[in-house]
Motif scaffolding. Structure first.
Motif, mmCIF file in Angstrom:
data_model
loop_
_atom_site.group_PDB
_atom_site.id
_atom_site.type_symbol
_atom_site.label_atom_id
_atom_site.label_comp_id
_atom_site.label_asym_id
_atom_site.label_seq_id
_atom_site.Cartn_x
_atom_site.Cartn_y
_atom_site.Cartn_z
ATOM 1 N N TRP A 98 0.810 -1.215 0.000
ATOM 2 C CA TRP A 98 0.000 0.000 0.000
ATOM 3 C C TRP A 98 0.846 1.269 0.000
ATOM 4 O O TRP A 98 1.882 1.332 0.657
ATOM 5 C CB TRP A 98 -0.933 0.014 1.216
ATOM 6 C CG TRP A 98 -1.837 -1.171 1.237
ATOM 7 C CD1 TRP A 98 -1.739 -2.273 2.036
ATOM 8 C CD2 TRP A 98 -2.958 -1.397 0.386
ATOM 9 N NE1 TRP A 98 -2.735 -3.166 1.741
ATOM 10 C CE2 TRP A 98 -3.497 -2.660 0.720
ATOM 11 C CE3 TRP A 98 -3.559 -0.659 -0.636
ATOM 12 C CZ2 TRP A 98 -4.609 -3.196 0.072
ATOM 13 C CZ3 TRP A 98 -4.669 -1.187 -1.283
ATOM 14 C CH2 TRP A 98 -5.184 -2.442 -0.922
ATOM 15 N N PRO A 99 0.392 2.318 -0.670
ATOM 16 C CA PRO A 99 1.120 3.596 -0.693
ATOM 17 C C PRO A 99 1.126 4.303 0.661
ATOM 18 O O PRO A 99 2.070 5.023 0.988
ATOM 19 C CB PRO A 99 0.350 4.437 -1.721
ATOM 20 C CG PRO A 99 -0.436 3.464 -2.528
ATOM 21 C CD PRO A 99 -0.750 2.329 -1.600
ATOM 22 N N TYR A 100 0.079 4.107 1.457
ATOM 23 C CA TYR A 100 -0.058 4.783 2.746
ATOM 24 C C TYR A 100 -0.274 3.757 3.851
ATOM 25 O O TYR A 100 -0.783 2.654 3.605
ATOM 26 C CB TYR A 100 -1.253 5.747 2.727
ATOM 27 C CG TYR A 100 -1.042 6.940 1.810
ATOM 28 C CD1 TYR A 100 -0.590 8.164 2.309
ATOM 29 C CD2 TYR A 100 -1.286 6.842 0.442
ATOM 30 C CE1 TYR A 100 -0.382 9.248 1.467
ATOM 31 C CE2 TYR A 100 -1.077 7.924 -0.408
ATOM 32 C CZ TYR A 100 -0.625 9.119 0.109
ATOM 33 O OH TYR A 100 -0.411 10.198 -0.724
ATOM 34 N N ASP A 101 0.091 4.133 5.070
ATOM 35 C CA ASP A 101 -0.172 3.237 6.181
ATOM 36 C C ASP A 101 -1.542 3.530 6.770
ATOM 37 O O ASP A 101 -2.284 4.385 6.270
ATOM 38 C CB ASP A 101 0.927 3.334 7.251
ATOM 39 C CG ASP A 101 0.992 4.710 7.933
ATOM 40 O OD1 ASP A 101 0.011 5.482 7.879
ATOM 41 O OD2 ASP A 101 2.041 5.002 8.544
ATOM 42 N N GLU A 102 -1.899 2.819 7.828
ATOM 43 C CA GLU A 102 -3.237 2.957 8.409
ATOM 44 C C GLU A 102 -3.467 4.308 9.068
ATOM 45 O O GLU A 102 -4.598 4.687 9.356
ATOM 46 C CB GLU A 102 -3.482 1.820 9.405
ATOM 47 C CG GLU A 102 -3.538 0.450 8.734
ATOM 48 C CD GLU A 102 -3.795 -0.673 9.714
ATOM 49 O OE1 GLU A 102 -3.786 -0.398 10.937
ATOM 50 O OE2 GLU A 102 -4.006 -1.817 9.258
ATOM 51 N N LYS A 103 -2.389 5.059 9.314
ATOM 52 C CA LYS A 103 -2.519 6.398 9.897
ATOM 53 C C LYS A 103 -2.528 7.486 8.815
ATOM 54 O O LYS A 103 -2.546 8.683 9.127
ATOM 55 C CB LYS A 103 -1.375 6.648 10.865
ATOM 56 C CG LYS A 103 -1.401 5.723 12.084
ATOM 57 C CD LYS A 103 -0.243 6.028 13.025
ATOM 58 C CE LYS A 103 -0.278 5.124 14.248
ATOM 59 N NZ LYS A 103 0.876 5.404 15.169
ATOM 60 N N GLY A 104 -2.505 7.062 7.562
ATOM 61 C CA GLY A 104 -2.527 8.034 6.474
ATOM 62 C C GLY A 104 -1.173 8.603 6.118
ATOM 63 O O GLY A 104 -1.097 9.619 5.411
ATOM 64 N N GLN A 105 -0.088 7.985 6.602
ATOM 65 C CA GLN A 105 1.259 8.461 6.299
ATOM 66 C C GLN A 105 1.781 7.797 5.022
ATOM 67 O O GLN A 105 1.659 6.577 4.855
ATOM 68 C CB GLN A 105 2.213 8.152 7.467
ATOM 69 C CG GLN A 105 1.854 8.867 8.760
ATOM 70 C CD GLN A 105 1.962 10.378 8.606
ATOM 71 O OE1 GLN A 105 2.965 10.903 8.144
ATOM 72 N NE2 GLN A 105 0.902 11.081 9.016
ATOM 73 N N PHE A 106 2.349 8.602 4.133
ATOM 74 C CA PHE A 106 2.866 8.099 2.881
ATOM 75 C C PHE A 106 4.105 7.255 3.149
ATOM 76 O O PHE A 106 5.009 7.657 3.889
ATOM 77 C CB PHE A 106 3.224 9.273 1.969
ATOM 78 C CG PHE A 106 3.634 8.868 0.571
ATOM 79 C CD1 PHE A 106 2.883 7.972 -0.157
ATOM 80 C CD2 PHE A 106 4.781 9.412 -0.011
ATOM 81 C CE1 PHE A 106 3.252 7.600 -1.449
ATOM 82 C CE2 PHE A 106 5.161 9.053 -1.305
ATOM 83 C CZ PHE A 106 4.390 8.146 -2.021
ATOM 84 N N ILE A 107 4.143 6.062 2.573
ATOM 85 C CA ILE A 107 5.271 5.156 2.760
ATOM 86 C C ILE A 107 6.215 5.313 1.572
ATOM 87 O O ILE A 107 5.873 4.972 0.443
ATOM 88 C CB ILE A 107 4.794 3.688 2.849
ATOM 89 C CG1 ILE A 107 3.830 3.515 4.031
ATOM 90 C CG2 ILE A 107 5.988 2.738 2.986
ATOM 91 C CD1 ILE A 107 3.151 2.155 4.075
ATOM 92 N N THR A 108 7.377 5.851 1.822
ATOM 93 C CA THR A 108 8.305 6.104 0.739
ATOM 94 C C THR A 108 9.733 5.854 1.201
ATOM 95 O O THR A 108 9.967 5.417 2.338
ATOM 96 C CB THR A 108 8.152 7.552 0.207
ATOM 97 O OG1 THR A 108 8.944 7.714 -0.977
ATOM 98 C CG2 THR A 108 8.555 8.570 1.264
ATOM 99 N N GLY A 109 10.672 6.108 0.308
ATOM 100 C CA GLY A 109 12.077 5.875 0.604
ATOM 101 C C GLY A 109 12.919 6.724 -0.318
ATOM 102 O O GLY A 109 12.397 7.594 -1.027
ATOM 103 N N PRO A 110 14.210 6.493 -0.349
ATOM 104 C CA PRO A 110 15.075 7.286 -1.214
ATOM 105 C C PRO A 110 14.737 7.065 -2.687
ATOM 106 O O PRO A 110 14.394 5.963 -3.093
ATOM 107 C CB PRO A 110 16.477 6.771 -0.869
ATOM 108 C CG PRO A 110 16.257 5.396 -0.330
ATOM 109 C CD PRO A 110 14.969 5.479 0.417
ATOM 110 N N ALA A 111 14.813 8.135 -3.466
ATOM 111 C CA ALA A 111 14.512 8.039 -4.899
ATOM 112 C C ALA A 111 15.503 7.119 -5.577
ATOM 113 O O ALA A 111 16.687 7.077 -5.248
ATOM 114 C CB ALA A 111 14.547 9.415 -5.527
ATOM 115 N N VAL A 112 15.001 6.335 -6.525
ATOM 116 C CA VAL A 112 15.833 5.427 -7.302
ATOM 117 C C VAL A 112 15.676 5.775 -8.764
ATOM 118 O O VAL A 112 14.544 5.853 -9.271
ATOM 119 C CB VAL A 112 15.429 3.952 -7.061
ATOM 120 C CG1 VAL A 112 16.231 3.026 -7.961
ATOM 121 C CG2 VAL A 112 15.611 3.580 -5.606
ATOM 122 N N SER A 113 16.767 5.987 -9.464
ATOM 123 C CA SER A 113 16.684 6.382 -10.869
ATOM 124 C C SER A 113 16.399 5.170 -11.746
ATOM 125 O O SER A 113 16.589 4.038 -11.322
ATOM 126 C CB SER A 113 17.990 7.019 -11.297
ATOM 127 O OG SER A 113 19.060 6.126 -11.129
#
Length: 258
Positions: A243-258
């Motif tokens: 999922w893009p977001y967790d159950e609290k509505g926080q966006f789950i992301t990480g360092p950009a990858v080219s």
């Protein structure tokens, strides 16, 4: 579970030791231009090109792949659209979409459409960005189309946008979100016991490209893998998540990858 304009892939099967997703995740992150489709509106978002994959429970958790599934290598390249439609989910601009299944595939178009609807309506999905709303239609103008097709047909469609899906991957090219039947039915080893979860990853990852999101890496050992991470290439210490977001509505992301 580099996926579709921008393009995105999600490797499907266990061939070649499942060492990596190619096209989607290994491809460039420049969104391909929409292919000609008179009945559809031109999608406004611009996104990067890429291949894909990711886990987490979706509609029917725990659905595992049958012990044996025969996947036809190619099909006629024609489709049947799911009938009916859905109510709008989310806020912001409404993106109208259609769900198609290639003719000759032993899948119910209604079942596939219902599953896509559940994924897009999930509170952990893209509607949480506050800008994206989705509504399934059976005809008329659409912003994008989710199509489940045989490997050969996916290769042909994605190839027109310069994407090499190699019979194994999904892609997002223009307004076509092409889902490889092998991925839809078999998932990947990480999600082999929860194919439904992997299907959510496919849709979320490829639609993420359509919405303008590029690939990201693992944010840290033991943390949830972002939906935009090429999980098929390895979890790198992250734990499965589709999922893009967790159950609290926080966006789950990480360092950009080219």
């Amino acid at each position: 579970m580099a996926v579709l304009g921008a393009a995105g892939f999600a490797a499907v099967g266990w061939t070649s030791g499942d060492k990596g997703e190619l096209p989607d995740e290994a491809a460039s992150t420049t969104r391909a231009r929409p292919t000609s489709a008179p009945s559809r509106t031109t999608p406004s978002p611009t996104a990067p090109k890429s291949p894909s994959g990711t886990p987490s429970s979706a509609a029917k958790p725990g659905t595992s792949a049958p012990s044996r599934i025969d996947i036809p290598s190619s099909g006629p390249g024609t489709y049947t659209s799911a009938s009916g439609g859905s109510a709008k989910v989310g806020k912001g601009r409404t993106l109208r979409y259609r769900v198609d299944v290639e003719d000759g595939i032993e899948l119910s178009t209604e079942d596939v459409a219902e599953e896509v609807e559940r994924i897009l309506a999930d509170p952990r999905g893209w509607t949480t960005d506050g800008r994206s709303a989705f509504q399934r239609v059976s005809g008329g103008a659409t912003d994008f189309v989710v199509r489940v097709a045989t490997p050969g047909t996916v290769d042909a469609v994605c190839g027109k946008s310069g994407l090499d899906t190699g019979g194994e991957y999904n892609c997002s090219a223009g307004d076509d979100v092409m889902v490889n039947l092998k991925r839809w039915q078999l998932a990947t080893p990480v999600y082999a016991k929860d194919v439904t979860a992997y299907r959510a990853l496919i849709i979320n990852h490829e639609l993420g490209h359509y919405l303008g999101h590029g690939h990201t890496g693992c944010p840290g050992k033991g943390k949830p893998a972002p939906a935009m991470m090429q999980q098929i290439k390895g979890m790198n210490g992250c734990v499965p998540n589709v999922w893009p977001y967790d159950e609290k509505g926080q966006f789950i992301t990480g360092p950009a990858v080219s």
